[in-house]
Each structure stands twice: as C-alpha cells, then as structure tokens.
Design a protein around this motif. Structure first.
Motif, short mmCIF file in Angstrom:
data_model
loop_
_atom_site.label_atom_id
_atom_site.label_comp_id
_atom_site.label_asym_id
_atom_site.label_seq_id
_atom_site.Cartn_x
_atom_site.Cartn_y
_atom_site.Cartn_z
N SER A 1 0.83 -1.21 0.00
CA SER A 1 0.00 0.00 0.00
C SER A 1 0.86 1.26 0.00
N TYR B 1 1.24 2.77 -4.33
CA TYR B 1 0.08 3.66 -4.26
C TYR B 1 -0.24 4.39 -5.56
N ARG C 1 -3.61 1.46 -8.18
CA ARG C 1 -4.41 0.50 -7.40
C ARG C 1 -4.44 -0.86 -8.10
N PHE D 1 -1.53 -2.86 -7.10
CA PHE D 1 -1.71 -3.35 -5.73
C PHE D 1 -2.55 -4.61 -5.70
N TRP D 2 -3.67 -4.62 -6.43
CA TRP D 2 -4.57 -5.77 -6.38
C TRP D 2 -4.01 -6.96 -7.15
N PHE E 1 -5.94 -0.74 2.41
CA PHE E 1 -6.69 -0.04 1.37
C PHE E 1 -6.86 1.43 1.72
N LEU F 1 -3.56 3.07 1.03
CA LEU F 1 -3.41 3.16 -0.43
C LEU F 1 -4.25 4.30 -1.00
N THR F 2 -5.49 4.42 -0.54
CA THR F 2 -6.40 5.45 -1.04
C THR F 2 -5.91 6.84 -0.71
N ASN G 1 -2.76 7.58 -2.71
CA ASN G 1 -3.09 7.71 -4.12
C ASN G 1 -3.75 9.05 -4.41
#
Length: 350
Positions: free
Chosen positions: A108, A112, A115, A118-119, A156, A159-160, A163
């Motif tokens: 994360s 960043y 996304r 990341f997934w 998450f 990360l959000t 980002n």
C-alpha cells in the motif's frame, strides 16, 4: 500512464521486490540451517531476484502496459514461496498471515500510484492463505479472518489516501508546468502581434551565430521600420496603430513561411527578420516580397511626407566569419538608419 507516475510506481515496485527478495533468502537460509533442506524453497526468491534485476532494463512503455502482469508474476512467486514454506513446516499459519499483513501494508505504501498493481500483486495470495487457514481451529480461524480483514481495510485506506495525495500533487505540478510554460511563452512573444519579441530575437541570433562559427552557413538579418509611424499614431490613434502592427506582422509571416525564420517585433514600429541558411540575396528577395505585399495591402498614411500609403525602410546585413551577434545586429540597424537618411521607403544592403 504519465512519465512521472510511471517512474514513482516502478521505483516503489522495485524496492518492494528487493525487500521480498531479502525475506525469501533469509527464510530459505533459516530452513537450510534447521532442516535437511528443501530445494524448491529457492525457486521463488530466484524468480523475484530475476524480476528485480530485469525491471530497469525493460523498455518503459511496454513495461507500463504489461505492469499488471508483472506485479501478478511477483504475487504468484510470493504465493509459491509462502505455500512451500507452509508445506515444509518452516512457516506456521500465524506467521504466514503475519507475513501477508506485512505485504499488504508494504504494497500500500510502495504501489500507491496504481491500485491495479496493488490488487494484481495480492490476487494469487488466497492460494497460500486457504491452506493456512484450514490448519487453524475455529477460534483461531475467526481471529485470523478478523485480523486479515482489518489489515486489508487498513492497507486499502493507506493506499487510497496516498493515491489521492499523489494524484492531487501530480495535477498541481501539471498546472504549475502549464503556468510556467505560459510565462515562458509570454516572456518570449510580443503580446500585441503574437510574434517573437526582442528578447527571443536576440537569444536566437546569439545561438545561430554560435552555430555558424562551426558550420559557416549563411545567416542574414533584416531590420525594418514603419516610416513616420509616430505621425501615423498621432493622426489615426493608438488603436489603429496597433491594428497596423498586427497586420504587418501577419504580412511578414505570410512572406516568410519557413519555420526556421524568426519574425520579431524589435520595438515600436521596428521589426526584424532573422533568416538562417540564407544569404544577403535571399534576404533581399524576401524583403522585396514584403514590400510588394505591403503595396497591395494599400494601408493609408495621409500624414507621411513621402507617400499617402504606409511604407517601410529596411536594412539587410549578412553574417561574416568572426562576427559576433551584436555586431551583426548593429550592422543591420546601421543599414536601416542609412535607408532612412537616404529618404525612406527603401532598403540598404550592408
């Protein structure tokens, strides 16, 4: 993917791969020292090391398009390593879940900008998590699921936030770059006519003279001035004078047509035409075309003592070996002054 986000993402991913490589090698070394050895345990670290070493040498545009597959391959190698260590008994289910939580948090922070990356990194992890969870009793299983869920939500959220901050910063940098570009353009372009200003002319003249010292290509400078422009403004008004300057600038651009030529407003009603790879004869030919089109434009100037129409005086000078940019400019302006002294509405070749 823009150039800057791409660089940040690639650097973050490479740091993550390096950390995973060290962890994999450390776990492999521990297993080698505490047991008879398990050769497949080295497959994943070697694969991760290969991805880490290969990434800087891959073309960036193809890598950007295939980056989700690249992170998926890294995730598959991590999953293989976790599954092998779990199967060999060197990694307990709680430690495996702790490793997954650390990976979520690390990814994360490092991935960043994307996304999707990341997934895709974590997509294969259930293949190692499911066997580990299957070895837990009911109580530990429930606690493990809660812990994993909390770790996923926290990762998450991190990360959000990162980002969004990154995207806002990128947009701000883009706006700043646009403003800087506009400021640079405004500092190099005459605001009235839209052609080059004196600063850009002198800069380009200096560059071309420096280049010609090596190449010895011809270079010609034409200086032009509207005859009795002060009287024109006094009689017709400043607005009409501005319109005339704009029309004259367009006329010279139409006559020049070459992108390498520099058409500039020097000051007031004085203009300059800088002609790379053009000798004095070529400059004279262009000047004659300008004068011809000016006659056809038939712009009135009732307060000129020499003509009822707008006229130009001009001086033409060609660069000589050993001459600097200031000397060439002075020579062209001296020729212009001579044309005025001789009665105006004419040109003089220096």
């Amino acid at each position: 993917m823009a150039h800057q986000p791409r660089q940040v993402l690639f650097q973050g991913h490479r740091r993550l791969l390096l950390a995973l490589l060290f962890i994999g090698l450390a776990q492999g070394a521990v297993q080698l020292l505490t047991s008879a050895g398990h050769d497949p345990i080295w497959i994943a670290p070697l694969g991760i090391g290969l991805l880490w070493a290969l990434q800087p040498h891959l073309p960036q545009r193809p890598l950007a398009k295939l980056f989700p597959l690249y992170t998926l391959a890294a995730g598959a190698l991590v999953t293989l390593h976790l599954w092998l260590t779990l199967s060999s008994g060197s990694l307990s289910p709680p430690l495996l879940m702790a490793t997954v939580l650390l990976l979520l948090l690390a990814a994360s922070v490092t991935l960043y900008p994307s996304r999707l990356a990341f997934w895709t990194l974590h997509l294969p992890l259930p293949l190692a998590l499911v066997p580990a969870l299957g070895q837990l009793n009911t109580t530990n299983l429930a606690q493990g699921m809660i812990l994993l869920g909390a770790g996923l939500l926290l990762s998450f959220a991190i990360l959000t936030v990162l980002n969004r901050g990154f995207e806002e910063n990128r947009k701000q940098q883009h706006r700043c770059a646009q403003l800087q570009h506009q400021l640079d353009r405004n500092s190099r372009v005459d605001q009235l006519t839209g052609i080059a200003n004196r600063s850009l002319l002198e800069q380009r003249l200096k560059e071309l003279v420096a280049e010609n010292r090596r190449t010895h290509n011809p270079l010609t400078l034409v200086m032009l001035d509207i005859d009795f422009f002060t009287a024109f403004n006094r009689h017709y008004g400043d607005e009409a004078g501005d319109e005339t300057l704009v029309s004259l600038a367009k006329l010279m651009l139409h006559c020049s047509r070459r992108q390498t030529d520099v058409i500039a407003r020097y000051r007031g009603g004085e203009f300059a035409i800088l002609l790379p790879a053009t000798d004095k004869t070529g400059g004279k030919r262009l000047l004659q075309q300008v004068r011809k089109e000016l006659i056809e434009a038939d712009l009135p100037h009732d307060h000129s003592p020499i003509s009822s129409r707008l006229t130009l005086s001009a001086g033409v000078a060609q660069w000589k070996p050993g001459q600097d940019d200031r000397s060439l400019l002075q020579e062209a302006r001296a020729a212009l002054k001579q044309a005025k002294t001789q009665g105006r509405n004419r040109y003089v070749l220096a």
